[in-house]
Design an enzyme around this catalytic site. Structure first.
Site, PDB file in Angstrom:
ATOM      1  N   HIS A 281      -5.773  -4.772 -20.090  1.00 46.60           N
ATOM      2  CA  HIS A 281      -6.386  -5.619 -21.117  1.00 46.60           C
ATOM      3  C   HIS A 281      -5.403  -5.879 -22.258  1.00 46.60           C
ATOM      4  O   HIS A 281      -4.498  -5.088 -22.493  1.00 46.60           O
ATOM      5  CB  HIS A 281      -7.656  -4.952 -21.671  1.00 46.60           C
ATOM      6  CG  HIS A 281      -8.752  -4.895 -20.664  1.00 46.60           C
ATOM      7  ND1 HIS A 281      -9.102  -3.745 -19.999  1.00 46.60           N
ATOM      8  CD2 HIS A 281      -9.576  -5.859 -20.194  1.00 46.60           C
ATOM      9  CE1 HIS A 281     -10.099  -4.002 -19.162  1.00 46.60           C
ATOM     10  NE2 HIS A 281     -10.407  -5.277 -19.259  1.00 46.60           N
ATOM     11  N   GLY A 282      -5.636  -6.985 -22.973  1.00 44.26           N
ATOM     12  CA  GLY A 282      -4.854  -7.251 -24.174  1.00 44.26           C
ATOM     13  C   GLY A 282      -3.620  -8.108 -23.930  1.00 44.26           C
ATOM     14  O   GLY A 282      -3.446  -8.702 -22.859  1.00 44.26           O
TER      15      GLY A 282
ATOM     16  N   ARG B 106      -8.404 -15.683 -27.646  1.00 46.77           N
ATOM     17  CA  ARG B 106      -8.121 -15.169 -29.000  1.00 46.77           C
ATOM     18  C   ARG B 106      -6.793 -15.721 -29.496  1.00 46.77           C
ATOM     19  O   ARG B 106      -6.616 -15.988 -30.682  1.00 46.77           O
ATOM     20  CB  ARG B 106      -8.081 -13.644 -28.981  1.00 46.77           C
ATOM     21  CG  ARG B 106      -9.408 -13.026 -28.576  1.00 46.77           C
ATOM     22  CD  ARG B 106      -9.307 -11.515 -28.518  1.00 46.77           C
ATOM     23  NE  ARG B 106     -10.565 -10.962 -28.017  1.00 46.77           N
ATOM     24  CZ  ARG B 106     -10.996  -9.746 -28.253  1.00 46.77           C
ATOM     25  NH1 ARG B 106     -10.276  -8.917 -28.976  1.00 46.77           N
ATOM     26  NH2 ARG B 106     -12.129  -9.330 -27.771  1.00 46.77           N
TER      27      ARG B 106
ATOM     28  N   LYS C 154       0.810  -6.633 -21.388  1.00 50.37           N
ATOM     29  CA  LYS C 154       0.404  -6.124 -20.081  1.00 50.37           C
ATOM     30  C   LYS C 154       1.537  -5.465 -19.304  1.00 50.37           C
ATOM     31  O   LYS C 154       1.321  -4.508 -18.588  1.00 50.37           O
ATOM     32  CB  LYS C 154      -0.167  -7.268 -19.245  1.00 50.37           C
ATOM     33  CG  LYS C 154      -1.412  -7.885 -19.879  1.00 50.37           C
ATOM     34  CD  LYS C 154      -2.068  -8.848 -18.934  1.00 50.37           C
ATOM     35  CE  LYS C 154      -3.139  -9.655 -19.620  1.00 50.37           C
ATOM     36  NZ  LYS C 154      -4.242  -8.836 -20.141  1.00 50.37           N
TER      37      LYS C 154
ATOM     38  N   HIS D 155      -9.890  -7.934 -13.756  1.00 54.98           N
ATOM     39  CA  HIS D 155      -9.912  -7.843 -15.228  1.00 54.98           C
ATOM     40  C   HIS D 155      -8.490  -8.007 -15.751  1.00 54.98           C
ATOM     41  O   HIS D 155      -7.530  -7.981 -14.996  1.00 54.98           O
ATOM     42  CB  HIS D 155     -10.475  -6.482 -15.660  1.00 54.98           C
ATOM     43  CG  HIS D 155     -11.959  -6.410 -15.537  1.00 54.98           C
ATOM     44  ND1 HIS D 155     -12.785  -6.279 -16.622  1.00 54.98           N
ATOM     45  CD2 HIS D 155     -12.769  -6.493 -14.453  1.00 54.98           C
ATOM     46  CE1 HIS D 155     -14.035  -6.256 -16.219  1.00 54.98           C
ATOM     47  NE2 HIS D 155     -14.058  -6.382 -14.902  1.00 54.98           N
ATOM     48  N   GLY D 156      -8.387  -8.133 -17.072  1.00 56.99           N
ATOM     49  CA  GLY D 156      -7.062  -8.190 -17.696  1.00 56.99           C
ATOM     50  C   GLY D 156      -6.213  -9.331 -17.172  1.00 56.99           C
ATOM     51  O   GLY D 156      -5.015  -9.164 -16.945  1.00 56.99           O
TER      52      GLY D 156
ATOM     53  N   ASP E 142     -20.160  -7.580 -20.068  1.00 54.88           N
ATOM     54  CA  ASP E 142     -18.803  -7.127 -19.748  1.00 54.88           C
ATOM     55  C   ASP E 142     -18.629  -5.664 -20.170  1.00 54.88           C
ATOM     56  O   ASP E 142     -18.983  -5.304 -21.300  1.00 54.88           O
ATOM     57  CB  ASP E 142     -17.822  -8.030 -20.531  1.00 54.88           C
ATOM     58  CG  ASP E 142     -16.375  -7.837 -20.124  1.00 54.88           C
ATOM     59  OD1 ASP E 142     -16.123  -7.450 -18.978  1.00 54.88           O
ATOM     60  OD2 ASP E 142     -15.494  -8.116 -20.974  1.00 54.88           O
ATOM     61  N   HIS E 143     -18.113  -4.830 -19.301  1.00 55.09           N
ATOM     62  CA  HIS E 143     -17.826  -3.410 -19.594  1.00 55.09           C
ATOM     63  C   HIS E 143     -18.997  -2.676 -20.247  1.00 55.09           C
ATOM     64  O   HIS E 143     -18.853  -2.106 -21.347  1.00 55.09           O
ATOM     65  CB  HIS E 143     -16.586  -3.282 -20.501  1.00 55.09           C
ATOM     66  CG  HIS E 143     -15.328  -3.686 -19.817  1.00 55.09           C
ATOM     67  ND1 HIS E 143     -14.734  -2.928 -18.841  1.00 55.09           N
ATOM     68  CD2 HIS E 143     -14.565  -4.791 -19.947  1.00 55.09           C
ATOM     69  CE1 HIS E 143     -13.649  -3.540 -18.396  1.00 55.09           C
ATOM     70  NE2 HIS E 143     -13.533  -4.675 -19.041  1.00 55.09           N
TER      71      HIS E 143
ATOM     72  N   ASP F  43     -10.003 -13.196 -21.669  1.00 54.29           N
ATOM     73  CA  ASP F  43     -10.497 -13.106 -23.044  1.00 54.29           C
ATOM     74  C   ASP F  43      -9.344 -13.255 -24.048  1.00 54.29           C
ATOM     75  O   ASP F  43      -9.365 -14.115 -24.932  1.00 54.29           O
ATOM     76  CB  ASP F  43     -11.210 -11.761 -23.247  1.00 54.29           C
ATOM     77  CG  ASP F  43     -11.763 -11.617 -24.657  1.00 54.29           C
ATOM     78  OD1 ASP F  43     -11.883 -12.634 -25.364  1.00 54.29           O
ATOM     79  OD2 ASP F  43     -12.090 -10.487 -25.061  1.00 54.29           O
TER      80      ASP F  43
HETATM   81  P1  13P Z   1      -7.679  -9.965 -20.985  1.00 57.86           P
HETATM   82  O1  13P Z   1      -7.479  -8.999 -22.100  1.00 57.86           O
HETATM   83  O2  13P Z   1      -6.479 -10.061 -20.101  1.00 57.86           O
HETATM   84  O3  13P Z   1      -8.113 -11.318 -21.439  1.00 57.86           O
HETATM   85  O4  13P Z   1      -8.855  -9.387 -20.050  1.00 57.86           O
HETATM   86  C1  13P Z   1     -10.188  -9.642 -20.359  1.00 57.86           C
HETATM   87  C2  13P Z   1     -11.129  -8.809 -19.561  1.00 57.86           C
HETATM   88  O5  13P Z   1     -10.792  -8.179 -18.578  1.00 57.86           O
HETATM   89  C3  13P Z   1     -12.524  -8.774 -20.017  1.00 57.86           C
HETATM   90  O6  13P Z   1     -13.298  -7.882 -19.275  1.00 57.86           O
HETATM   91  O1  G3H Z   2     -12.194  -6.080 -21.746  1.00 56.54           O
HETATM   92  C1  G3H Z   2     -12.470  -6.294 -22.910  1.00 56.54           C
HETATM   93  C2  G3H Z   2     -12.752  -7.687 -23.348  1.00 56.54           C
HETATM   94  O2  G3H Z   2     -11.567  -8.355 -23.662  1.00 56.54           O
HETATM   95  C3  G3H Z   2     -13.745  -7.687 -24.471  1.00 56.54           C
HETATM   96  O3  G3H Z   2     -13.161  -7.287 -25.674  1.00 56.54           O
HETATM   97  O4  G3H Z   2     -14.660  -5.423 -26.341  1.00 56.54           O
HETATM   98  O5  G3H Z   2     -13.130  -6.495 -28.002  1.00 56.54           O
HETATM   99  O6  G3H Z   2     -15.140  -7.728 -27.140  1.00 56.54           O
HETATM  100  P1  G3H Z   2     -14.089  -6.680 -26.872  1.00 56.54           P
HETATM  101 ZN    ZN Z   3     -12.162  -6.155 -18.605  1.00 54.62          ZN
END
Ligand code: 13P
Ligand code: G3H
Ligand code: ZN
Length: 316
Positions: free
Chosen positions: A179-180, A259, A183, A210-211, A81-82, A255
């Site tokens: 993200h987070g 959490r 939003k 994403h997000g 991821d990323h 993600d």
């Molecule tokens: P969230 O922060 O909305 O869960 O997004 C996760 C994400 O895009 C991971 O790449």
């Molecule tokens: O987009 C980011 C994901 O939520 C992953 O988060 O880089 O803190 O593991 P992290």
């Molecule tokens: Zn992402």
């Protein structure tokens, strides 16, 4: 069973979205596999750069291998991821990943194209597929923070050109999410018109959202009632997952919601058991609660119940 991300996308396109869930430890892996099995859904495990560094990059690979043995019925892909360019090459070399994401969306367009082209060449040589990103989501990704007002939606014409030039296999599009846990200010709908336009220009091409965490209000309320301070947290409307899938979104990243499940379980447990100091009782509750959460998301994504048909189409 680990399959390629391309195999999952081929089965899902236009019908449902595959849930892509980040993991950092064994408890998350247990909950994820259990929930996927309960809901009979294929899924994608995502590992971020931060997750690889949290313990050791070999630790998560070993955990996933073990989970695959414990839950032999599960069908899933493993995804970076990323990634930056260097991490992509490291994951391609490891031989464990089904796909990588190169995220050069913060670079100028031509740079994004050039970096993505290099990663695509290296990944395709080893049979991995590549997710790239165009447009900028708000919020924090790894060490990059996009300030409010600097997020930019994906331009569909640019997306078509980008896919043609880079040869990437899927594209993360910015359609208004971030993200987070914070939003939107108030209710906000996703920019479906961007997806519609992209699908028209590159029909059949898999898109990624994403997000996508929904930041459930009830979860936030319980966390705050147990000592948390997550005021104004708000996420994506879960009723927008399936309409996005019908417009070509084959992968939906979640993600933050996981959490929140962890935080709620642990805050409530230690509030209610102030004399305890063993991490296993709340850990066990978390695994069950996370499994329930995953199963509920897979229902909303439309991936629940797809396992038998997918297995048949894979000839397994
Ligand atoms: P969230 O922060 O909305 O869960 O997004 C996760 C994400 O895009 C991971 O790449
Ligand atoms: O987009 C980011 C994901 O939520 C992953 O988060 O880089 O803190 O593991 P992290
Ligand atoms: Zn992402």
């Amino acid at each position: 069973m680990i399959v390629t991300t391309a195999q999952l996308f081929k089965h899902a396109y236009g019908k449902y979205a595959v849930g892509a869930y980040n993991i950092n430890n064994a408890e998350q892996a247990m909950g994820l596999f259990k929930g996927a099995l309960q809901s009979q859904a294929p899924f994608i495990i995502q590992i971020s750069k931060g997750a690889r560094k949290y313990t050791d990059k070999r630790m998560l690979e070993a955990v996933i291998r073990a989970a695959s043995e414990i839950f032999p019925e599960c069908i899933f892909a493993v995804h970076l991821d990323h990634g930056d360019e260097e991490t992509c090459y490291d994951c391609i070399k490891s031989g464990f990943f089904s796909s990588v994401m190169i995220d050069a969306s913060h670079e100028p367009y031509e740079q994004n194209v050039a970096i993505t082209q290099r990663v695509v060449a290296a990944a395709h040589a080893k049979g991995l597929s590549v997710e790239a990103e165009l447009g900028m989501l708000g919020g924090v990704e790894e060490d990059i923070k996009v300030e409010d007002g600097h997020a930019t939606l994906t331009n569909p014409v640019e997306a078509q050109d980008f896919v043609k030039k880079t040869g990437c296999d899927s594209l993360a599009c910015a359609i208004g999410t971030s993200h987070g846990a914070y939003k939107f200010k108030g209710h906000q709908s996703l920019h479906f018109e961007v997806l519609r336009e992209i699908q028209k220009l590159i029909p059949g091409f898999p898109l990624v959202m994403h997000g996508s965490s929904s930041v459930p209000a009830d979860e936030v309320k319980r966390i705050n009632a147990a000592g948390g301070q997550l005021d104004d947290a708000v996420g994506v409307d879960v009723n927008e997952y399936l309409p996005a899938a019908k417009l070509g979104v084959t992968k939906i990243n979640i993600d933050t919601d996981g959490r929140l499940v962890w935080t709620r379980v642990h805050r409530e447990y230690f509030r209610d058991h102030p004399k305890d100091f063993d991490f296993r009782p709340p850990g066990k509750i978390f695994i069950e609660e996370y499994a329930k959460f995953i199963a509920s998301r897979n229902v909303l994504l439309g991936s629940a119940g797809q396992l038998a048909d997918l297995r048949q189409s894979l000839g397994k």
